[in-house]
Design a protein around this motif. Sequence first.
Motif, PDB file in Angstrom:
ATOM      1  N   LEU A  47       0.805  -1.216   0.000  1.00 28.84           N
ATOM      2  CA  LEU A  47       0.000   0.000   0.000  1.00 28.84           C
ATOM      3  C   LEU A  47       0.837   1.265   0.000  1.00 28.84           C
ATOM      4  O   LEU A  47       0.479   2.262  -0.634  1.00 28.84           O
ATOM      5  CB  LEU A  47      -0.916   0.013   1.230  1.00 28.84           C
ATOM      6  CG  LEU A  47      -2.049  -1.021   1.264  1.00 28.84           C
ATOM      7  CD1 LEU A  47      -2.860  -0.833   2.521  1.00 28.84           C
ATOM      8  CD2 LEU A  47      -2.925  -0.887   0.045  1.00 28.84           C
ATOM      9  N   SER A  54      -6.031   0.066   4.146  1.00 26.35           N
ATOM     10  CA  SER A  54      -5.653  -1.000   5.070  1.00 26.35           C
ATOM     11  C   SER A  54      -6.655  -1.000   6.223  1.00 26.35           C
ATOM     12  O   SER A  54      -6.838   0.013   6.894  1.00 26.35           O
ATOM     13  CB  SER A  54      -4.234  -0.766   5.607  1.00 26.35           C
ATOM     14  OG  SER A  54      -3.887  -1.774   6.541  1.00 26.35           O
ATOM     15  N   THR A  88      -4.395  -8.263  -3.262  1.00 27.34           N
ATOM     16  CA  THR A  88      -4.948  -8.039  -1.936  1.00 27.34           C
ATOM     17  C   THR A  88      -4.225  -8.932  -0.936  1.00 27.34           C
ATOM     18  O   THR A  88      -3.994 -10.106  -1.200  1.00 27.34           O
ATOM     19  CB  THR A  88      -6.457  -8.353  -1.917  1.00 27.34           C
ATOM     20  OG1 THR A  88      -7.111  -7.460  -2.811  1.00 27.34           O
ATOM     21  CG2 THR A  88      -7.033  -8.180  -0.536  1.00 27.34           C
ATOM     22  N   ARG A  99      -5.777  -8.373   9.356  1.00 28.98           N
ATOM     23  CA  ARG A  99      -5.525  -7.148   8.595  1.00 28.98           C
ATOM     24  C   ARG A  99      -5.781  -7.411   7.116  1.00 28.98           C
ATOM     25  O   ARG A  99      -5.311  -8.405   6.557  1.00 28.98           O
ATOM     26  CB  ARG A  99      -4.101  -6.645   8.784  1.00 28.98           C
ATOM     27  CG  ARG A  99      -3.811  -5.343   8.008  1.00 28.98           C
ATOM     28  CD  ARG A  99      -2.467  -4.759   8.350  1.00 28.98           C
ATOM     29  NE  ARG A  99      -2.420  -4.290   9.725  1.00 28.98           N
ATOM     30  CZ  ARG A  99      -2.906  -3.139  10.142  1.00 28.98           C
ATOM     31  NH1 ARG A  99      -3.507  -2.319   9.284  1.00 28.98           N
ATOM     32  NH2 ARG A  99      -2.802  -2.797  11.412  1.00 28.98           N
ATOM     33  N   ASP A 101      -5.345  -5.588   3.449  1.00 29.23           N
ATOM     34  CA  ASP A 101      -4.764  -4.504   2.654  1.00 29.23           C
ATOM     35  C   ASP A 101      -5.303  -4.590   1.233  1.00 29.23           C
ATOM     36  O   ASP A 101      -5.114  -5.599   0.540  1.00 29.23           O
ATOM     37  CB  ASP A 101      -3.240  -4.603   2.628  1.00 29.23           C
ATOM     38  CG  ASP A 101      -2.624  -4.300   3.983  1.00 29.23           C
ATOM     39  OD1 ASP A 101      -3.304  -3.662   4.803  1.00 29.23           O
ATOM     40  OD2 ASP A 101      -1.476  -4.717   4.226  1.00 29.23           O
ATOM     41  N   THR A 296       7.255  -3.466   0.185  1.00 28.13           N
ATOM     42  CA  THR A 296       6.865  -2.229   0.849  1.00 28.13           C
ATOM     43  C   THR A 296       8.116  -1.394   1.100  1.00 28.13           C
ATOM     44  O   THR A 296       9.235  -1.840   0.839  1.00 28.13           O
ATOM     45  CB  THR A 296       6.184  -2.539   2.191  1.00 28.13           C
ATOM     46  OG1 THR A 296       7.118  -3.238   3.036  1.00 28.13           O
ATOM     47  CG2 THR A 296       4.936  -3.403   1.986  1.00 28.13           C
ATOM     48  N   GLY A 366       2.350  -7.384  10.355  1.00 30.42           N
ATOM     49  CA  GLY A 366       2.233  -6.406   9.284  1.00 30.42           C
ATOM     50  C   GLY A 366       3.532  -6.147   8.554  1.00 30.42           C
ATOM     51  O   GLY A 366       4.214  -7.057   8.092  1.00 30.42           O
TER      52      GLY A 366
END
Length: 420
Positions: A47, A54, A88, A99, A101, A296, A366
């Motif tokens: 993201l 999120s 996703t 979670r 995202d 990320t 995460g």
Amino acid sequence: MKKKGKSLSIFIVIIAAILFFAFAGFKGFVLGGWEFKSFDKVITRGLDLQGGVSVLMEIQKDNVTPEELESTKEHLSLRVNKLGVAETVVATEGTNRVRVDVPGKSDSKEIVEDLSKSGNLVFKGPDGQEILSGSDVKKATAQANTEKGGYEIGLEFNDEGQKKFADATAKYIGQKISIYLDDEMIQEATVQTQINDGKAAITGNQTLEQCKATAGLINSGALPVPVKEVSVTNVGAELGATAFPNAMKSGAIGISLVFLLLLILYRYEGLIACITLTLYTILSLLTFIEVGVTLTLPGIAAFLLTIGMAVDAHILVYERTKEELKRGHSIKSAVKKGAEHALSSIIDSNMTTMLCALILYFIGSGSVKGFAITLMVGIIISLFTALIVNKLLVSLAVECGLLNKYSHFGVVKKEAEKHV
């Protein structure tokens, strides 16, 4: 002379292959209508690199079991995939949170509403008629098929479901019964015979993981647990679009400076290190793509950190080699001894980092987990390129005469003569 020619040929082939894959990976090309896509087109971005939503969902129940948590995760995964969004990511956090995202989306309200709805599980006949509901299922389990081998999904119905299922299997022998969750078909099976005992098995070419996932969805539909969002984070598309090129630019500058330092300190041997590190970069990015790692900003940081670890391994070997050269050893002997003496230090430093990465992975959540995975992948590949590929290339260069002077290693011959 024949041995030198063979070593030179192998050396050139390896270098050419590395440079070709580097060009293909970073630039991409089209050949005969077939496109080899560059890394930036195929690698999965998180993201923070492309924007999106999120959502952290919490199960509203005390003493959540691991089975319920996994079922909820599978349930939410199926629901969010109906949005038609690629890449996703759905992952559990702690003992009662999941979670989700969703990249490329901006309407967080719609996503939260969709995720918060309770599930609706139904069994339907080939005519579309509803046979059973989720409340008729007692439990679903992934189990081994003792007769035919492989795995299957075992179903057990309650008293009311047992009667409904017996009637349905009698009616639809030779036809298919399908299982739907929120109007999305998750499984179908052909009825072989009437089943009266309330226990059935769905067989087929399915792996254990597939059976577990489907059983989890059936259980979550049969025993829906309420969930509620506890945090929603929106990442703007503009921020994500800016972050990725900036991260790539800073990474490229950092790697270029490292290459320049290697060339200044170790000359020709440093050039081989630059080529080896290029291979390390290619292999790391290919592994991220194959494993499905979501890249990320923390992941990019971990990737650059592992490049530092890979450089450290080369420096340890090269400094040991320079020490052996200064002691008066021949170039071939110094290269061999340098690699041997540096081995224990390289393994110790990398194993320590690997241990830290494992701790981060099992304790963190995460983006911390993403950082840890990227770090572990990088360490393993850096050990391969530094201890095997670099050693092979340097040995070949020595054998074919490309590395035959002290200056090629950044050593002044007078310094070596003083130690003789």
